[in-house]
Each structure stands twice: as structure tokens, then as C-alpha cells.
Write a protein that holds these residues in place. Structure first.
Motif, PDB file in Angstrom:
ATOM      1  N   SER A   1      44.140  41.680  85.907  1.00 49.49           N
ATOM      2  CA  SER A   1      44.650  42.511  87.006  1.00 49.49           C
ATOM      3  C   SER A   1      44.300  41.921  88.368  1.00 49.49           C
ATOM      4  CB  SER A   1      44.101  43.935  86.889  1.00 49.49           C
ATOM      5  OG  SER A   1      42.688  43.912  86.965  1.00 49.49           O
ATOM      6  N   ASP A   2      43.343  40.989  88.422  1.00 52.05           N
ATOM      7  CA  ASP A   2      42.918  40.393  89.693  1.00 52.05           C
ATOM      8  C   ASP A   2      43.558  39.010  89.838  1.00 52.05           C
ATOM      9  OD1 ASP A   2      41.514  40.323  92.133  1.00 52.05           O
ATOM     10  OD2 ASP A   2      39.944  39.105  91.216  1.00 52.05           O
ATOM     11  N   VAL A   3      44.762  38.980  90.414  1.00 52.02           N
ATOM     12  CA  VAL A   3      45.528  37.742  90.557  1.00 52.02           C
ATOM     13  C   VAL A   3      45.684  37.417  92.036  1.00 52.02           C
ATOM     14  CG1 VAL A   3      47.730  36.609  90.078  1.00 52.02           C
ATOM     15  CG2 VAL A   3      46.788  38.214  88.416  1.00 52.02           C
ATOM     16  N   HIS A   4      45.325  36.199  92.407  1.00 47.43           N
ATOM     17  CA  HIS A   4      45.467  35.714  93.782  1.00 47.43           C
ATOM     18  C   HIS A   4      46.446  34.547  93.772  1.00 47.43           C
ATOM     19  CE1 HIS A   4      42.000  38.120  95.021  1.00 47.43           C
ATOM     20  NE2 HIS A   4      41.503  37.794  93.843  1.00 47.43           N
ATOM     21  N   ILE A   5      47.520  34.691  94.545  1.00 49.65           N
ATOM     22  CA  ILE A   5      48.588  33.694  94.566  1.00 49.65           C
ATOM     23  C   ILE A   5      48.851  33.286  96.007  1.00 49.65           C
ATOM     24  CG2 ILE A   5      51.021  33.248  94.029  1.00 49.65           C
ATOM     25  CD1 ILE A   5      50.795  35.530  91.927  1.00 49.65           C
ATOM     26  N   VAL A   6      49.022  31.984  96.237  1.00 50.82           N
ATOM     27  CA  VAL A   6      49.499  31.503  97.528  1.00 50.82           C
ATOM     28  C   VAL A   6      50.920  30.978  97.347  1.00 50.82           C
ATOM     29  CG1 VAL A   6      47.242  31.029  98.549  1.00 50.82           C
ATOM     30  CG2 VAL A   6      48.357  29.274  97.166  1.00 50.82           C
ATOM     31  N   ARG A   7      51.664  30.940  98.444  1.00 49.55           N
ATOM     32  CA  ARG A   7      53.073  30.581  98.380  1.00 49.55           C
ATOM     33  C   ARG A   7      53.273  29.075  98.266  1.00 49.55           C
ATOM     34  NH1 ARG A   7      54.936  33.290 102.559  1.00 49.55           N
ATOM     35  NH2 ARG A   7      54.829  31.595 104.036  1.00 49.55           N
ATOM     36  N   GLY A   8      54.028  28.690  97.258  1.00 42.12           N
ATOM     37  CA  GLY A   8      54.434  27.301  97.100  1.00 42.12           C
ATOM     38  C   GLY A   8      55.763  27.065  97.792  1.00 42.12           C
ATOM     39  N   ASP A   9      56.165  25.834  97.900  1.00 39.61           N
ATOM     40  CA  ASP A   9      57.402  25.507  98.601  1.00 39.61           C
ATOM     41  C   ASP A   9      58.660  25.910  97.844  1.00 39.61           C
ATOM     42  OD1 ASP A   9      56.590  23.520  96.798  1.00 39.61           O
ATOM     43  OD2 ASP A   9      57.561  21.908  97.894  1.00 39.61           O
ATOM     44  N   PHE A  10      58.546  26.338  96.577  1.00 35.29           N
ATOM     45  CA  PHE A  10      59.693  26.820  95.814  1.00 35.29           C
ATOM     46  C   PHE A  10      59.643  28.320  95.558  1.00 35.29           C
ATOM     47  CE2 PHE A  10      60.225  22.386  95.111  1.00 35.29           C
ATOM     48  CZ  PHE A  10      61.564  22.201  94.799  1.00 35.29           C
ATOM     49  N   ASP A  11      58.633  29.001  96.067  1.00 38.49           N
ATOM     50  CA  ASP A  11      58.515  30.439  95.844  1.00 38.49           C
ATOM     51  C   ASP A  11      59.445  31.209  96.777  1.00 38.49           C
ATOM     52  OD1 ASP A  11      56.643  30.704  93.737  1.00 38.49           O
ATOM     53  OD2 ASP A  11      55.031  30.159  95.126  1.00 38.49           O
ATOM     54  N   LEU A  12      60.188  32.138  96.208  1.00 42.90           N
ATOM     55  CA  LEU A  12      61.082  32.981  96.988  1.00 42.90           C
ATOM     56  C   LEU A  12      60.360  34.189  97.570  1.00 42.90           C
ATOM     57  CD1 LEU A  12      64.170  32.894  94.587  1.00 42.90           C
ATOM     58  CD2 LEU A  12      63.716  31.459  96.598  1.00 42.90           C
ATOM     59  N   ASN A  13      59.233  34.555  96.970  1.00 43.31           N
ATOM     60  CA  ASN A  13      58.452  35.699  97.428  1.00 43.31           C
ATOM     61  C   ASN A  13      57.691  35.309  98.694  1.00 43.31           C
ATOM     62  OD1 ASN A  13      56.589  37.753  97.874  1.00 43.31           O
ATOM     63  ND2 ASN A  13      56.251  38.113  95.695  1.00 43.31           N
ATOM     64  N   THR A  14      58.157  35.809  99.836  1.00 41.00           N
ATOM     65  CA  THR A  14      57.537  35.449 101.116  1.00 41.00           C
ATOM     66  C   THR A  14      56.292  36.288 101.413  1.00 41.00           C
ATOM     67  OG1 THR A  14      59.052  36.923 102.286  1.00 41.00           O
ATOM     68  CG2 THR A  14      59.689  34.589 102.103  1.00 41.00           C
ATOM     69  N   SER A  15      55.936  37.215 100.528  1.00 37.82           N
ATOM     70  CA  SER A  15      54.731  38.011 100.765  1.00 37.82           C
ATOM     71  C   SER A  15      53.456  37.267 100.349  1.00 37.82           C
ATOM     72  CB  SER A  15      54.811  39.355 100.034  1.00 37.82           C
ATOM     73  OG  SER A  15      54.742  39.160  98.638  1.00 37.82           O
ATOM     74  N   TYR A  16      53.599  36.190  99.569  1.00 38.73           N
ATOM     75  CA  TYR A  16      52.422  35.392  99.231  1.00 38.73           C
ATOM     76  C   TYR A  16      51.929  34.692 100.497  1.00 38.73           C
ATOM     77  CZ  TYR A  16      54.090  35.644  94.316  1.00 38.73           C
ATOM     78  OH  TYR A  16      54.516  36.053  93.083  1.00 38.73           O
ATOM     79  N   PRO A  17      50.611  34.698 100.738  1.00 34.09           N
ATOM     80  CA  PRO A  17      50.087  34.020 101.929  1.00 34.09           C
ATOM     81  C   PRO A  17      50.104  32.492 101.765  1.00 34.09           C
ATOM     82  CG  PRO A  17      48.279  34.849 100.607  1.00 34.09           C
ATOM     83  CD  PRO A  17      49.549  35.338  99.956  1.00 34.09           C
ATOM     84  N   GLU A  18      50.011  31.783 102.883  1.00 36.72           N
ATOM     85  CA  GLU A  18      49.945  30.315 102.869  1.00 36.72           C
ATOM     86  C   GLU A  18      48.596  29.829 102.341  1.00 36.72           C
ATOM     87  OE1 GLU A  18      52.043  27.638 103.989  1.00 36.72           O
ATOM     88  OE2 GLU A  18      53.622  29.132 103.833  1.00 36.72           O
ATOM     89  N   GLN A  19      47.557  30.591 102.644  1.00 36.14           N
ATOM     90  CA  GLN A  19      46.210  30.242 102.189  1.00 36.14           C
ATOM     91  C   GLN A  19      45.417  31.519 101.981  1.00 36.14           C
ATOM     92  OE1 GLN A  19      44.957  27.726 105.416  1.00 36.14           O
ATOM     93  NE2 GLN A  19      44.119  29.407 106.585  1.00 36.14           N
ATOM     94  N   LYS A  20      44.347  31.379 101.209  1.00 33.43           N
ATOM     95  CA  LYS A  20      43.540  32.551 100.884  1.00 33.43           C
ATOM     96  C   LYS A  20      42.123  32.106 100.580  1.00 33.43           C
ATOM     97  CE  LYS A  20      44.140  36.793  98.394  1.00 33.43           C
ATOM     98  NZ  LYS A  20      45.029  37.604  97.612  1.00 33.43           N
ATOM     99  N   VAL A  21      41.152  32.953 100.918  1.00 34.15           N
ATOM    100  CA  VAL A  21      39.758  32.724 100.545  1.00 34.15           C
ATOM    101  C   VAL A  21      39.334  33.887  99.654  1.00 34.15           C
ATOM    102  CG1 VAL A  21      37.378  32.516 101.360  1.00 34.15           C
ATOM    103  CG2 VAL A  21      39.230  31.420 102.643  1.00 34.15           C
TER     104      VAL A  21
END
Length: 188
Positions: free
Chosen positions: A55-75
Motif C-alpha cells: 500500500s506504500d508506493v512512491h512513484i516519480v514521473r518518467g518521460d513516458f508516463d501520462l500521469n502528470t500527478s507523479y512528482p519529478e523527484q521525491k525524498v
């Protein structure tokens, strides 16, 4: 013991059909506490699959991801470790260790996770740890001639990070390599 799955660059269905069945058998619900994903999931179904594992998933946006809600970076902090997460397409030149180290310093983290190159890497440099989980599907990349399906499982125990590097070479026999990193050893 805290288990963290580090995974990315699936490119389903554009460059690959699915995660290899030998990996899917290992990635089951109830065993992994956190997932760090370097992006390029491409489909909502891939995101849902990761959520079915933990349930604890952290995703950053890749250059092919359509989901723009993913952040560019995360800590993300897991136990005693601050972990930085980026896809890697923002780092120029792509995959450059010094450029990735500069991002790590900017984020002020102990462990830096990046992807994009589809090249599996896990190494220590200047008292910090760097991970590129490669592509879990072995998806085509113009930067890596023959990408091998791979992912990383981190076992965090106090100030020790035990990294298990899983890969599936062309012969079909899964390989697992173990790398240990202790926080505080050789700080920069």
C-alpha cells in the motif's frame, strides 16, 4: 527488517508486454513494506499492480508516463535512511554518475535511486549508496543494447542496507547478488 522494492522502467505495453513470470512469483502481497518506482509505468494497470503488492508506493514521473500527478523527484525516509528518487531523464548526460551525485547532494539523501537508462547498477561512492534498478521488463532502450530484466529488493536493518539485485539474463536462470551498505561508513 523492512523490505523495500526498487523497480522501474516497465514501458508496458509500448516496449514490453509484462513483468517476467519468474519475477511476478516473487513480488507477492504482504511481504514488501514499501515500493520505490523510477517511473515509466505507462498504464494505470501497472500502478494498480504495484499497489496490490504494497500500500506504500512512491512513484516519480518518467518521460513516458501520462500521469502528470507523479512528482519529478521525491525524498522518502525508511528507517534511518533518507532515499532520493528520480526517473533520471532530467540528469544530463543521462546516467552520468557525477550528475546523479549532484542531485543526491541537492536532495541531501543517503541513498539515491534513479532510472531511465535501463542499466542495472548498485554501488557505493563517497559514503553514499546509488541504485538504478534497470528495467523490470527488460524493455528496449537506445542507451542499453541488451537490457536484462531486473529489480532490487532492499532490506533495511537499523543503519545497514542489504541490497538484493535480481536479474534475469538471456539464459532464463535468475541471478541474485547481495550488496551491503552501512550508513556512516566513509561519509563525504
Amino acid at each position: 527488517m523492512v523490505l523495500v522494492l526498487v523497480i522501474g522502467d516497465m514501458h508496458i505495453p509500448y516496449r514490453s508486454d509484462s513483468i517476467p513470470p519468474k519475477f511476478r512469483k516473487l513480488l507477492v502481497p504482504g511481504k514488501i513494506q514499501h515500493i520505490l518506482c523510477t517511473g515509466n509505468l505507462c498504464l494505470r494497470e501497472t500502478h494498480d499492480y504495484l499497489k496490490s503488492i504494497s500500500s506504500d508506493v512512491h512513484i516519480v514521473r518518467g518521460d513516458f508516463d501520462l500521469n502528470t500527478s507523479y512528482p519529478e523527484q521525491k525524498v522518502v525516509t525508511v528507517g534511518q535512511f533518507k532515499i532520493g528518487l528520480i526517473h533520471g531523464h532530467q540528469v544530463v548526460p543521462w546516467g552520468d554518475n557525477d550528475a546523479i551525485a549532484a542531485v543526491r547532494r541537492q536532495l541531501d539523501v543517503d541513498v539515491m535511486v534513479s532510472g531511465h537508462t535501463h542499466k542495472l547498477e548498485a554501488y557505493e561512492k563517497d559514503g553514499k549508496f546509488y541504485i538504478n534498478p534497470g528495467s523490470v521488463t527488460g524493455a528496449y532502450s537506445p542507451m542499453e543494447r541488451n537490457p536484462v530484466p531486473a529489480f532490487i529488493l532492499m532490506d533495511i536493518q537499523s543503519s545497514t542496507l542489504v541490497t538484493y539485485v535480481y536479474s534475469l539474463p538471456p539464459d532464463g536462470e535468475m541471478e541474485v547478488k547481495k550488496i551491503e551498505f552501512k550508513k556512516g561508513d566513509r561519509e563525504e
